[in-house]
Design an enzyme around this catalytic site. Structure first.
Site, PDB file in Angstrom:
ATOM      1  CG  HIS A 100      -8.664  -2.380  -2.939  1.00 57.17           C
ATOM      2  ND1 HIS A 100      -8.156  -3.399  -2.155  1.00 57.17           N
ATOM      3  CD2 HIS A 100      -7.917  -1.291  -2.647  1.00 57.17           C
ATOM      4  CE1 HIS A 100      -7.139  -2.931  -1.429  1.00 57.17           C
ATOM      5  NE2 HIS A 100      -6.974  -1.666  -1.710  1.00 57.17           N
ATOM      6  CG  ASN A 118      -8.121 -12.919  10.683  1.00 55.69           C
ATOM      7  OD1 ASN A 118      -8.100 -14.137  10.547  1.00 55.69           O
ATOM      8  ND2 ASN A 118      -7.717 -12.087   9.762  1.00 55.69           N
ATOM      9  N   PRO A 119      -9.925 -15.405  12.463  1.00 59.09           N
ATOM     10  CG  PRO A 119     -10.567 -17.031  10.900  1.00 59.09           C
ATOM     11  CD  PRO A 119     -10.622 -15.561  11.188  1.00 59.09           C
ATOM     12  CD  GLU A 120      -5.723 -18.849  10.263  1.00 63.22           C
ATOM     13  OE1 GLU A 120      -6.587 -19.730  10.132  1.00 63.22           O
ATOM     14  OE2 GLU A 120      -4.577 -19.015  10.697  1.00 63.22           O
ATOM     15  CG  ASP A 159     -17.991  -9.013  -1.853  1.00 64.58           C
ATOM     16  OD1 ASP A 159     -17.325  -9.810  -1.157  1.00 64.58           O
ATOM     17  OD2 ASP A 159     -18.514  -7.975  -1.392  1.00 64.58           O
ATOM     18  CB  THR A 216      -8.176  -7.632   6.126  1.00 62.55           C
ATOM     19  OG1 THR A 216      -7.174  -7.350   5.150  1.00 62.55           O
ATOM     20  CG2 THR A 216      -7.935  -6.822   7.397  1.00 62.55           C
ATOM     21  CB  CYS A 220     -16.036   1.871 -24.722  1.00 62.05           C
ATOM     22  SG  CYS A 220     -16.710   3.508 -24.387  1.00 62.05           S
ATOM     23  NE  ARG A 275     -11.803 -12.203  -7.917  1.00 64.40           N
ATOM     24  CZ  ARG A 275     -11.203 -11.024  -7.712  1.00 64.40           C
ATOM     25  NH1 ARG A 275     -10.368 -10.535  -8.617  1.00 64.40           N
ATOM     26  NH2 ARG A 275     -11.461 -10.337  -6.617  1.00 64.40           N
TER      27      ARG A 275
HETATM   28  C1  BV8 Z   1      -0.489   1.289  -5.087  1.00 65.42           C
HETATM   29  C2  BV8 Z   1      -8.952  -5.304  -6.252  1.00 65.42           C
HETATM   30  C3  BV8 Z   1       0.976   2.746  -5.964  1.00 65.42           C
HETATM   31  C4  BV8 Z   1      -8.670  -6.122  -7.466  1.00 65.42           C
HETATM   32  C5  BV8 Z   1      -6.936  -5.410  -4.856  1.00 65.42           C
HETATM   33  C6  BV8 Z   1       4.318  -0.824   0.310  1.00 65.42           C
HETATM   34  C7  BV8 Z   1       4.987  -1.952   0.642  1.00 65.42           C
HETATM   35  C8  BV8 Z   1       4.904  -3.078  -0.203  1.00 65.42           C
HETATM   36  C9  BV8 Z   1       4.121  -3.074  -1.369  1.00 65.42           C
HETATM   37  C10 BV8 Z   1       3.459  -1.951  -1.680  1.00 65.42           C
HETATM   38  C11 BV8 Z   1       3.560  -0.827  -0.861  1.00 65.42           C
HETATM   39  N1  BV8 Z   1       2.792   0.127  -1.406  1.00 65.42           N
HETATM   40  C12 BV8 Z   1       2.218  -0.355  -2.541  1.00 65.42           C
HETATM   41  C13 BV8 Z   1       2.620  -1.618  -2.725  1.00 65.42           C
HETATM   42  C14 BV8 Z   1       2.227  -2.474  -3.810  1.00 65.42           C
HETATM   43  C15 BV8 Z   1       0.866  -3.127  -3.609  1.00 65.42           C
HETATM   44  C16 BV8 Z   1       0.895  -4.050  -2.422  1.00 65.42           C
HETATM   45  O1  BV8 Z   1       0.513  -3.713  -1.326  1.00 65.42           O
HETATM   46  N2  BV8 Z   1       1.349  -5.277  -2.724  1.00 65.42           N
HETATM   47  C17 BV8 Z   1       1.344  -6.333  -1.674  1.00 65.42           C
HETATM   48  C18 BV8 Z   1       0.922  -7.642  -2.327  1.00 65.42           C
HETATM   49  C19 BV8 Z   1       2.667  -6.444  -1.027  1.00 65.42           C
HETATM   50  N3  BV8 Z   1      -0.190  -2.128  -3.452  1.00 65.42           N
HETATM   51  C20 BV8 Z   1      -0.710  -1.612  -4.605  1.00 65.42           C
HETATM   52  O2  BV8 Z   1      -0.328  -1.904  -5.708  1.00 65.42           O
HETATM   53  C21 BV8 Z   1      -1.819  -0.583  -4.426  1.00 65.42           C
HETATM   54  N4  BV8 Z   1      -1.555   0.513  -5.294  1.00 65.42           N
HETATM   55  O3  BV8 Z   1       0.225   1.197  -4.130  1.00 65.42           O
HETATM   56  O4  BV8 Z   1      -0.299   2.148  -6.067  1.00 65.42           O
HETATM   57  C22 BV8 Z   1       0.829   3.990  -6.536  1.00 65.42           C
HETATM   58  C23 BV8 Z   1       1.179   5.013  -5.711  1.00 65.42           C
HETATM   59  C24 BV8 Z   1       1.140   6.240  -6.271  1.00 65.42           C
HETATM   60  C25 BV8 Z   1       0.763   6.387  -7.600  1.00 65.42           C
HETATM   61  C26 BV8 Z   1       0.407   5.301  -8.382  1.00 65.42           C
HETATM   62  C27 BV8 Z   1       0.407   4.069  -7.831  1.00 65.42           C
HETATM   63  C28 BV8 Z   1      -3.182  -1.127  -4.906  1.00 65.42           C
HETATM   64  C29 BV8 Z   1      -3.586  -2.289  -4.138  1.00 65.42           C
HETATM   65  C30 BV8 Z   1      -5.009  -2.743  -4.537  1.00 65.42           C
HETATM   66  C31 BV8 Z   1      -4.969  -3.996  -5.395  1.00 65.42           C
HETATM   67  N5  BV8 Z   1      -6.328  -4.524  -5.613  1.00 65.42           N
HETATM   68  N6  BV8 Z   1      -8.216  -5.845  -5.097  1.00 65.42           N
HETATM   69  C32 BV8 Z   1      -9.358  -7.467  -7.431  1.00 65.42           C
HETATM   70  O5  BV8 Z   1     -10.029  -7.794  -6.425  1.00 65.42           O
HETATM   71  O6  BV8 Z   1      -9.237  -8.162  -8.427  1.00 65.42           O
HETATM   72  S1  BV8 Z   1      -6.084  -6.029  -3.466  1.00 65.42           S
HETATM   73  C33 BV8 Z   1      -6.985  -7.444  -2.940  1.00 65.42           C
HETATM   74  O7  BV8 Z   1      -6.063  -8.229  -2.225  1.00 65.42           O
HETATM   75  C34 BV8 Z   1      -8.128  -7.196  -1.990  1.00 65.42           C
HETATM   76  O8  BV8 Z   1      -8.866  -6.036  -2.297  1.00 65.42           O
HETATM   77  C35 BV8 Z   1      -7.392  -7.081  -0.641  1.00 65.42           C
HETATM   78  O9  BV8 Z   1      -6.884  -5.779  -0.474  1.00 65.42           O
HETATM   79  C36 BV8 Z   1      -6.235  -8.037  -0.831  1.00 65.42           C
HETATM   80  C37 BV8 Z   1      -6.544  -9.376  -0.230  1.00 65.42           C
HETATM   81  O10 BV8 Z   1      -6.433  -9.228   1.163  1.00 65.42           O
HETATM   82  P1  BV8 Z   1      -7.662  -9.709   2.114  1.00 65.42           P
HETATM   83  O11 BV8 Z   1      -8.926  -9.074   1.622  1.00 65.42           O
HETATM   84  O12 BV8 Z   1      -7.240  -9.473   3.483  1.00 65.42           O
HETATM   85  O13 BV8 Z   1      -7.793 -11.283   1.769  1.00 65.42           O
HETATM   86  P2  BV8 Z   1      -6.779 -12.475   2.136  1.00 65.42           P
HETATM   87  O14 BV8 Z   1      -7.259 -13.649   1.367  1.00 65.42           O
HETATM   88  O15 BV8 Z   1      -5.363 -12.027   1.992  1.00 65.42           O
HETATM   89  O16 BV8 Z   1      -6.994 -12.725   3.709  1.00 65.42           O
HETATM   90  C38 BV8 Z   1      -8.246 -13.151   4.178  1.00 65.42           C
HETATM   91  C39 BV8 Z   1      -8.194 -12.981   5.707  1.00 65.42           C
HETATM   92  O17 BV8 Z   1      -9.471 -13.313   6.228  1.00 65.42           O
HETATM   93  C40 BV8 Z   1      -7.176 -13.900   6.389  1.00 65.42           C
HETATM   94  O18 BV8 Z   1      -6.485 -13.161   7.393  1.00 65.42           O
HETATM   95  C41 BV8 Z   1      -8.057 -14.986   7.026  1.00 65.42           C
HETATM   96  O19 BV8 Z   1      -7.493 -15.474   8.215  1.00 65.42           O
HETATM   97  C42 BV8 Z   1      -9.334 -14.211   7.305  1.00 65.42           C
HETATM   98  N7  BV8 Z   1     -10.562 -15.026   7.339  1.00 65.42           N
HETATM   99  C43 BV8 Z   1     -10.847 -16.153   6.629  1.00 65.42           C
HETATM  100  N8  BV8 Z   1     -12.125 -16.580   6.935  1.00 65.42           N
HETATM  101  C44 BV8 Z   1     -12.629 -15.680   7.827  1.00 65.42           C
HETATM  102  C45 BV8 Z   1     -11.647 -14.684   8.080  1.00 65.42           C
HETATM  103  N9  BV8 Z   1     -11.844 -13.644   8.927  1.00 65.42           N
HETATM  104  C46 BV8 Z   1     -13.071 -13.581   9.560  1.00 65.42           C
HETATM  105  N10 BV8 Z   1     -14.078 -14.498   9.341  1.00 65.42           N
HETATM  106  C47 BV8 Z   1     -13.892 -15.547   8.504  1.00 65.42           C
HETATM  107  N11 BV8 Z   1     -14.874 -16.437   8.320  1.00 65.42           N
HETATM  108 ZN    ZN Z   2     -14.611   4.608 -24.202  1.00 68.43          ZN
END
Ligand code: BV8
Ligand code: ZN
Length: 252
Positions: free
Chosen positions: A119, A214-216, A104, A189, A148, A70
């Site tokens: 994030h 968002n296009p979607e 990024d 998003t 490290c 990535r």
């Molecule tokens: C936590 C960094 C708990 C890493 C990332 C409640 C309900 C259900 C689940 C949960 C909940 N609470 C917590 C959870 C679990 C989990 C979660 O949400 N899971 C999901 C999958 C259901 N959340 C977590 O684990 C979070 N932590 O809750 O901790 C806790 C609490 C207390 C104490 C200890 C712990 C942490 C979440 C963060 C994870 N890290 N990224 C890395 O990058 O490697 S998340 C990562 O995925 C991104 O950062 C982003 O957040 C997500 C991706 O989403 P998008 O960025 O929106 O991208 P996507 O591809 O999905 O969509 C793209 C969009 O763009 C589309 O809509 C498309 O139509 C549009 N698009 C495309 N082209 C264009 C466009 N729009 C405009 N212009 C264009 N040209």
């Molecule tokens: Zn260390």
């Protein structure tokens, strides 16, 4: 693209603007969205499987290979017109804060001066043991893994993994802005990852103007004040031209 006069008024009168972004805002910079990233040799993995502490403990080589891949995709990526339009919002005199899920670093590269990385950032390494930041050219161990220089612990990418809580300060600023911003943009998003995905709802529930780009369709279509159905790289520059024909700096 046509913009409702109420939308242009709300934007011109805004003193505090929050811009919540996801992978879609970087798509036109050639950075695949989270959903699209799982291609080629990574197609057999779900991102949620690789971006977890458990996956890293189980198989740090594979997780590092995925982040290095990535990083290669992001290394030469340049900000696109959406990033640049967002940065130029600061010229309107409003207080502008970017709340991004993207790791990024392209918003800062575009010139945005107040960026909250909810994030983390893919370019920051972190020691698993002593939490010291890595310095980019860390020594590698026999398995080729970065170590490290302070304690010899394994370095990990400085991003927030699933199951890990968001950086305290970053989350507090974001939650505060969702209640304070006059205009809350939600750009590129899918709003599926919590707790970040609930920010536009918090802004809506606080009676703020929520503008989704968002296009979607996403879950926020119903609650957003205005939905701009299109790519951010076209919609954002067009919106700013419509709101400030003489350029954002021309605002009274
Ligand atoms: C936590 C960094 C708990 C890493 C990332 C409640 C309900 C259900 C689940 C949960 C909940 N609470 C917590 C959870 C679990 C989990 C979660 O949400 N899971 C999901 C999958 C259901 N959340 C977590 O684990 C979070 N932590 O809750 O901790 C806790 C609490 C207390 C104490 C200890 C712990 C942490 C979440 C963060 C994870 N890290 N990224 C890395 O990058 O490697 S998340 C990562 O995925 C991104 O950062 C982003 O957040 C997500 C991706 O989403 P998008 O960025 O929106 O991208 P996507 O591809 O999905 O969509 C793209 C969009 O763009 C589309 O809509 C498309 O139509 C549009 N698009 C495309 N082209 C264009 C466009 N729009 C405009 N212009 C264009 N040209
Ligand atoms: Zn260390």
């Amino acid at each position: 693209m046509h913009f409702a006069p109420e939308l242009l008024d709300a934007l011109r009168q805004a003193r505090v603007i929050a811009v919540f972004t996801g992978a879609g805002v970087s798509a036109e910079s050639g950075v695949p969205t989270f959903r699209d990233a799982q291609t080629g040799l990574w197609a057999r993995y779900r991102a949620e499987e690789l971006a977890t502490p458990a996956a890293f403990r189980r198989d740090p080589q594979t997780v590092w290979k995925w982040y290095e891949w990535r990083r290669d995709l992001m290394r030469n990526a340049l900000p696109n017109p959406a990033h640049l339009a967002i940065a130029s919002l600061e010229k309107t005199g409003a207080e502008v804060t970017v709340l991004t899920q993207n790791v990024d670093g392209l918003h800062r590269k575009a010139g945005s001066t107040d960026v909250v990385e909810l994030h983390g950032n893919i370019w920051d390494d972190l020691c698993l043991e002593c939490r010291a930041p890595g310095d980019g050219d860390a020594p590698r161990d026999g398995a080729g893994l970065p170590r490290c220089t302070h304690c010899g612990g394994l370095l990990r990418p400085g991003v927030v993994w699933f199951g890990e809580s968001l950086p305290e300060q970053a989350w507090q600023r974001a939650a505060e802005l969702a209640g304070k911003a006059d205009v809350f943009f939600c750009i590129g998003t899918s709003s599926l990852v919590e707790p970040a995905a609930s920010l536009p709802l918090q802004a809506h529930d606080s009676g703020k103007t929520v503008i989704q780009v968002n296009p979607e369709a996403t879950r926020h279509d119903a609650s957003a004040s205005f939905v701009l159905r299109g790519k951010a790289g076209a919609a954002m520059p067009a919106l700013l031209r419509a709101a400030w024909p003489g350029g954002p700096a021309s605002s009274p």
